[in-house]
Design a protein around this motif. Structure first.
Motif, short mmCIF file in Angstrom:
data_model
loop_
_atom_site.label_atom_id
_atom_site.label_comp_id
_atom_site.label_asym_id
_atom_site.label_seq_id
_atom_site.Cartn_x
_atom_site.Cartn_y
_atom_site.Cartn_z
N LEU A 1 -47.61 41.75 5.69
CA LEU A 1 -47.78 40.63 4.77
C LEU A 1 -48.77 39.67 5.42
O LEU A 1 -48.70 39.43 6.63
CB LEU A 1 -46.45 39.92 4.53
CG LEU A 1 -46.51 38.67 3.66
CD1 LEU A 1 -46.74 39.05 2.20
CD2 LEU A 1 -45.21 37.86 3.76
N VAL A 2 -49.69 39.15 4.63
CA VAL A 2 -50.66 38.19 5.16
C VAL A 2 -50.54 36.90 4.37
O VAL A 2 -50.56 36.92 3.12
CB VAL A 2 -52.10 38.74 5.06
CG1 VAL A 2 -53.09 37.75 5.65
CG2 VAL A 2 -52.20 40.07 5.78
N THR A 3 -50.36 35.77 5.07
CA THR A 3 -50.27 34.47 4.41
C THR A 3 -51.44 33.61 4.84
O THR A 3 -51.90 33.69 5.98
CB THR A 3 -48.94 33.75 4.75
OG1 THR A 3 -48.87 33.53 6.16
CG2 THR A 3 -47.74 34.56 4.32
N CYS A 4 -51.93 32.78 3.91
CA CYS A 4 -53.10 31.93 4.16
C CYS A 4 -52.71 30.49 3.89
O CYS A 4 -51.99 30.21 2.93
CB CYS A 4 -54.23 32.29 3.21
SG CYS A 4 -54.62 34.02 3.18
N GLY A 5 -53.22 29.58 4.70
CA GLY A 5 -52.70 28.23 4.54
C GLY A 5 -53.66 27.09 4.78
O GLY A 5 -54.85 27.25 5.02
N VAL B 1 -48.61 26.98 2.44
CA VAL B 1 -49.10 28.35 2.20
C VAL B 1 -49.73 28.37 0.80
O VAL B 1 -49.08 28.01 -0.18
CB VAL B 1 -47.93 29.36 2.26
CG1 VAL B 1 -48.41 30.76 1.92
CG2 VAL B 1 -47.28 29.32 3.64
N PHE B 2 -51.00 28.76 0.72
CA PHE B 2 -51.72 28.76 -0.56
C PHE B 2 -51.83 30.14 -1.18
O PHE B 2 -51.98 30.27 -2.39
CB PHE B 2 -53.14 28.23 -0.37
CG PHE B 2 -53.20 26.75 -0.12
CD1 PHE B 2 -52.53 25.88 -0.95
CD2 PHE B 2 -53.90 26.24 0.94
CE1 PHE B 2 -52.57 24.50 -0.73
CE2 PHE B 2 -53.96 24.88 1.17
CZ PHE B 2 -53.29 24.01 0.34
N ALA B 3 -51.83 31.18 -0.35
CA ALA B 3 -52.01 32.52 -0.88
C ALA B 3 -51.29 33.50 0.03
O ALA B 3 -51.16 33.25 1.23
CB ALA B 3 -53.50 32.87 -0.95
N LEU B 4 -50.80 34.58 -0.54
CA LEU B 4 -50.23 35.64 0.30
C LEU B 4 -50.36 36.97 -0.41
O LEU B 4 -50.45 37.03 -1.63
CB LEU B 4 -48.78 35.35 0.70
CG LEU B 4 -47.70 35.06 -0.33
CD1 LEU B 4 -47.19 36.31 -0.98
CD2 LEU B 4 -46.53 34.36 0.36
#
Length: 341
Positions: free
Chosen positions: A305-309, A293-296
């Motif tokens: 909640l949004v997570t980016c990976g 996970v790089f950003a949330l």
């Protein structure tokens, strides 16, 4: 809350929070998804990727609304202005861009970083942009004139996280040199340097309501500080045991942290209790090592909640509506000893 009050007997009992669960996976990017920001109206959010594009998504449906091209390396930082129709982006190509969202094009560029730009923040009340980069400098830009107002120098390594607020210290930076610096924006000087972390401070988060404290995270642990004077408050009560790349806090005091091993942990802000440990699964066709996970970010209401990976996807989470304190009891033991550093 001062340090001395936190004896084990009087440690604050955590607030009960419902567990969070993933309800949607959005794909569309062709590379690692490195950055995210929400529009203040909460209608859309934008993500920046190693595929060099910025994509804008509908918050409710998760559908793609727009793709913006212009960066020539991965997009590492995004911010949406609450004062103008502007979005700001920064990337490994040393470029910092201002996009006008009425025309969907770049209207200004800010030149000065000597290397890749890792993080970016727009000041809430002034027309000022802050960017932190691999050249160890946090640069302060006048949004309109494109002039560099200050180069906040003092870190010995990449500035990898920054946030800004209306009152002093107006700028806080975290760096790979393992320190956090609080800056005086009037003079462009360091107010104080916090040396509590032993590893890179890759992410920091301010509580939306409790404006006097913030949390920071490095591979050793999550720490909470008083914002006015940089006083260390306490460590969170568990260790994620991975490189943590991103963190965010919502109004209910739920803090989320996302790590290189794909773990997303949820914490109670006040007590530091870790109440949920989730594992994101890399999308089919990806390697296990691409779960990172790089950003949330939370949406503006704090209910999503949004997570980016690294698996090129964007994952959306929300609270489990059916959970109760009976179905998910609070499993909390006050710490036996308090680490005062």
């Amino acid at each position: 809350m001062a340090l001395m009050e936190r004896t084990p007997g009087r440690w604050p009992r955590p607030v009960w929070h419902a567990p969070w669960k993933m309800y949607k996976v959005i794909s569309g990017h062709l590379g690692w998804v490195r950055s995210i920001a929400f529009d203040p109206s909460n209608k859309w959010f934008c993500t920046g990727s190693a595929d060099r594009t910025i994509k804008i998504w509908d918050v409710g449906t998760g559908t793609l609304q727009l793709s913006l091209t212009g960066h020539i390396e991965q997009v590492r930082g995004l911010a949406v202005s609450s004062r103008h129709t502007y979005m700001f982006s920064a990337g490994d190509d040393k470029l910092v861009k201002c996009w006008d969202l009425e025309q969907n094009k770049v209207v200004r560029s800010y030149h000065g970083h000597l290397s890749g730009v890792n993080c970016l923040a727009a000041h809430p009340t002034l027309d000022i942009l802050l960017t932190g980069g691999r050249d160890s400098v946090c640069r302060v830009w006048d949004i309109r004139s494109k002039v560099q107002v200050f180069a906040l120098s003092g870190h010995d390594d990449t500035v990898c996280s920054v946030f800004t607020r209306p009152t002093d210290p107006q700028v806080v930076t975290g760096s790979h040199d393992s320190t956090i610096k609080l800056w005086d924006l009037r003079y462009g000087k360091t107010m104080s340097t916090l040396t509590h972390h032993k590893k890179s401070v890759r992410a920091m988060a301010q509580h939306p309501k409790d404006i006097n404290s913030f949390a920071s995270v490095s591979a050793d642990n999550v720490k909470k500080f008083n914002l006015r004077n940089g006083e260390f408050l306490h460590n969170m009560l568990s260790q994620q045991k991975t490189i943590v790349n991103a963190m965010a806090v919502n109004r209910d005091g739920v803090m989320a942290t996302g790590g290189d091993n794909g773990s997303v942990w949820f914490w109670d802000w006040k007590s530091g209790h870790n109440f949920q440990q989730s594992q994101t699964i890399a999308q089919p066709g990806s390697l296990d090592g691409e779960a990172a996970v790089f950003a949330l970010s939370y949406d503006i209401t704090g209910t999503r909640l949004v997570t980016c990976g690294a698996d090129k996807t964007i994952k959306m989470w929300k609270k489990d509506q059916n959970a109760t304190p009976e179905t998910h009891p609070l499993n909390f033991k006050p710490p036996k000893d308090i680490r005062r550093f």
